[in-house]
Design a protein around this motif. Structure first.
Motif, short mmCIF file in Angstrom:
data_model
loop_
_atom_site.label_atom_id
_atom_site.label_comp_id
_atom_site.label_asym_id
_atom_site.label_seq_id
_atom_site.Cartn_x
_atom_site.Cartn_y
_atom_site.Cartn_z
N ILE A 1 50.28 36.91 37.79
CA ILE A 1 50.45 38.33 38.01
C ILE A 1 51.16 38.94 36.80
CG2 ILE A 1 51.61 40.04 39.46
CD1 ILE A 1 51.07 38.08 41.78
N GLY A 2 50.69 40.10 36.37
CA GLY A 2 51.27 40.79 35.22
C GLY A 2 50.56 40.48 33.92
N ARG A 3 49.68 39.52 33.92
CA ARG A 3 48.96 39.15 32.70
C ARG A 3 47.85 40.16 32.42
NH1 ARG A 3 44.54 34.83 32.25
NH2 ARG A 3 43.79 35.35 30.19
N SER A 4 47.70 40.53 31.16
CA SER A 4 46.60 41.39 30.74
C SER A 4 45.35 40.53 30.57
CB SER A 4 46.93 42.07 29.42
OG SER A 4 48.00 42.96 29.60
N PHE B 1 37.69 41.55 30.81
CA PHE B 1 36.55 41.08 31.59
C PHE B 1 35.27 41.74 31.14
CE2 PHE B 1 39.81 40.37 34.98
CZ PHE B 1 39.66 39.00 35.04
N ASP B 2 34.21 40.94 31.11
CA ASP B 2 32.86 41.44 30.91
C ASP B 2 32.25 41.55 32.30
OD1 ASP B 2 30.23 41.96 30.34
OD2 ASP B 2 30.03 40.38 28.85
N LEU B 3 31.93 42.78 32.70
CA LEU B 3 31.39 43.01 34.04
C LEU B 3 29.89 43.31 34.00
CD1 LEU B 3 34.32 45.13 35.48
CD2 LEU B 3 33.88 42.70 35.81
N GLY B 4 29.23 42.85 32.96
CA GLY B 4 27.80 43.05 32.85
C GLY B 4 27.47 44.32 32.08
N LYS B 5 27.59 45.48 32.73
CA LYS B 5 27.28 46.76 32.09
C LYS B 5 28.41 47.28 31.22
CE LYS B 5 24.38 48.29 35.92
NZ LYS B 5 24.27 49.28 36.98
N THR B 6 29.61 46.80 31.46
CA THR B 6 30.78 47.29 30.72
C THR B 6 31.84 46.20 30.64
OG1 THR B 6 32.36 49.12 30.54
CG2 THR B 6 31.96 48.26 32.73
N THR B 7 32.79 46.38 29.74
CA THR B 7 33.94 45.49 29.66
C THR B 7 35.19 46.32 29.90
OG1 THR B 7 34.14 45.78 27.28
CG2 THR B 7 32.84 43.92 28.03
N VAL B 8 36.20 45.69 30.50
CA VAL B 8 37.45 46.39 30.79
C VAL B 8 38.63 45.50 30.45
CG1 VAL B 8 36.48 47.88 32.59
CG2 VAL B 8 37.41 45.66 33.21
N ASN B 9 39.75 46.14 30.16
CA ASN B 9 41.03 45.47 29.99
C ASN B 9 41.93 45.95 31.11
OD1 ASN B 9 40.53 44.11 27.48
ND2 ASN B 9 40.60 46.11 26.51
N GLY B 10 42.58 45.01 31.79
CA GLY B 10 43.44 45.40 32.90
C GLY B 10 44.58 44.43 33.08
N VAL C 1 37.75 26.35 40.50
CA VAL C 1 38.09 26.95 41.78
C VAL C 1 37.74 28.44 41.73
CG1 VAL C 1 39.95 25.33 42.32
CG2 VAL C 1 40.48 27.41 41.08
N LYS C 2 37.47 28.98 42.89
CA LYS C 2 37.24 30.43 43.01
C LYS C 2 38.57 31.07 43.39
CE LYS C 2 32.55 30.62 42.98
NZ LYS C 2 32.29 29.77 41.87
N ALA C 3 38.89 32.15 42.71
CA ALA C 3 40.11 32.89 43.01
C ALA C 3 39.74 34.35 43.20
CB ALA C 3 41.12 32.75 41.87
N THR C 4 40.48 35.02 44.07
CA THR C 4 40.31 36.46 44.25
C THR C 4 41.53 37.12 43.63
OG1 THR C 4 39.08 36.13 46.28
CG2 THR C 4 40.01 38.32 45.92
N ILE C 5 41.28 38.02 42.70
CA ILE C 5 42.38 38.71 42.02
C ILE C 5 42.17 40.21 42.11
CG2 ILE C 5 42.81 36.81 40.43
CD1 ILE C 5 41.42 38.42 38.25
N GLU C 6 43.26 40.95 42.03
CA GLU C 6 43.18 42.39 41.92
C GLU C 6 43.67 42.76 40.53
OE1 GLU C 6 44.86 44.61 45.15
OE2 GLU C 6 43.74 43.43 46.62
N VAL C 7 42.92 43.63 39.89
CA VAL C 7 43.19 44.04 38.52
C VAL C 7 43.28 45.56 38.48
CG1 VAL C 7 42.31 44.02 36.15
CG2 VAL C 7 41.97 42.03 37.61
N GLN C 8 44.31 46.08 37.81
CA GLN C 8 44.43 47.52 37.61
C GLN C 8 44.03 47.84 36.18
OE1 GLN C 8 47.89 49.41 39.21
NE2 GLN C 8 47.89 50.97 37.61
N VAL C 9 43.08 48.76 36.05
CA VAL C 9 42.59 49.21 34.75
C VAL C 9 42.99 50.67 34.60
CG1 VAL C 9 40.57 49.47 33.29
CG2 VAL C 9 40.63 47.62 34.97
N LEU D 1 46.91 27.05 37.32
CA LEU D 1 45.64 27.74 37.44
C LEU D 1 45.38 28.48 36.15
CD1 LEU D 1 43.60 27.94 39.71
CD2 LEU D 1 44.64 30.08 40.38
N LEU D 2 44.17 28.28 35.59
CA LEU D 2 43.83 28.89 34.31
C LEU D 2 42.64 29.83 34.47
CD1 LEU D 2 43.95 25.68 32.07
CD2 LEU D 2 45.76 27.36 32.39
N LEU D 3 42.69 30.94 33.73
CA LEU D 3 41.58 31.87 33.66
C LEU D 3 41.31 32.12 32.20
CD1 LEU D 3 39.64 33.74 35.26
CD2 LEU D 3 41.32 35.55 34.90
N GLN D 4 40.11 31.81 31.76
CA GLN D 4 39.73 31.94 30.36
C GLN D 4 40.68 31.14 29.46
OE1 GLN D 4 39.91 36.23 30.10
NE2 GLN D 4 37.74 36.44 30.59
#
Length: 162
Positions: A133-136, A139-148, A47-55, A124-127
């Motif tokens: 919500i609240g889970r760290s 993500f690999d965003l192509g040019k960079t990776t972030v933790n959020g 499934v496709k999900a839209t999430i907001e992540v704070q880094v 619902l599972l991601l990776q």
């Protein structure tokens, strides 16, 4: 030696028609049992999900490396929106009181991402981990990776936030 005699018995013992009927009944019973025992509860659907992540607390060059648009990675489909603000930090003033101020270099990024998640047994599972919500997350965003940290979740129009 002919295996079927003049009475239609196979090797003189079993009637060939009766043997075929038994074989078809066994095959049919195995097919029905297979359908009844086939458990789809462990099946995973993408499934496709839209999430907001704070880094929090990244260098400006990391924030600059993230661009809105499609991402060629298996988990993140697209960066839908990105906002960047100075990271807020607490410092001790000369008189000993604590106050909040903007960090001179570090940035906080709010990302709205479309991700590939899996739905399995009402979860619902991601990776491979529960999408909540609240889970760290990493993500690999192509040019960079972030933790959020996931701050908002929207799946099939059902929105949750903290």
């Amino acid at each position: 030696m002919i295996p079927i005699d003049e009475d239609g018995n196979l090797f003189g013992k079993v009637n060939i028609i009766d043997a075929l009927i038994v074989v078809f009944i066994v095959i049919g019973a195995l097919g029905v049992a297979g359908l009844l025992l086939n458990d789809d509860s462990g099946r995973e659907d993408e499934v496709k999900a839209t999430i907001e992540v704070q880094v929090n607390g990244v260098h400006p060059y990391v924030a600059d490396a993230i661009s809105e648009g499609p991402v060629d990675e298996s988990v993140v489909v697209a960066v839908v929106n990105k906002t960047v603000e100075p990271t807020r930090t607490v410092v001790k003033s000369e008189n000993g009181t604590l106050r909040e101020q903007s960090h001179p270099q570090k940035r906080t990024i709010q990302l709205q991402l479309t991700v590939n998640a899996t739905s399995s047994q009402d979860e619902l599972l991601l990776q491979g981990e529960p999408l909540e919500i609240g889970r760290s997350v990493h993500f690999d965003l192509g040019k960079t990776t972030v933790n959020g940290t996931i701050t908002r979740l929207d799946v099939d129009g059902n929105r949750s936030s903290r």
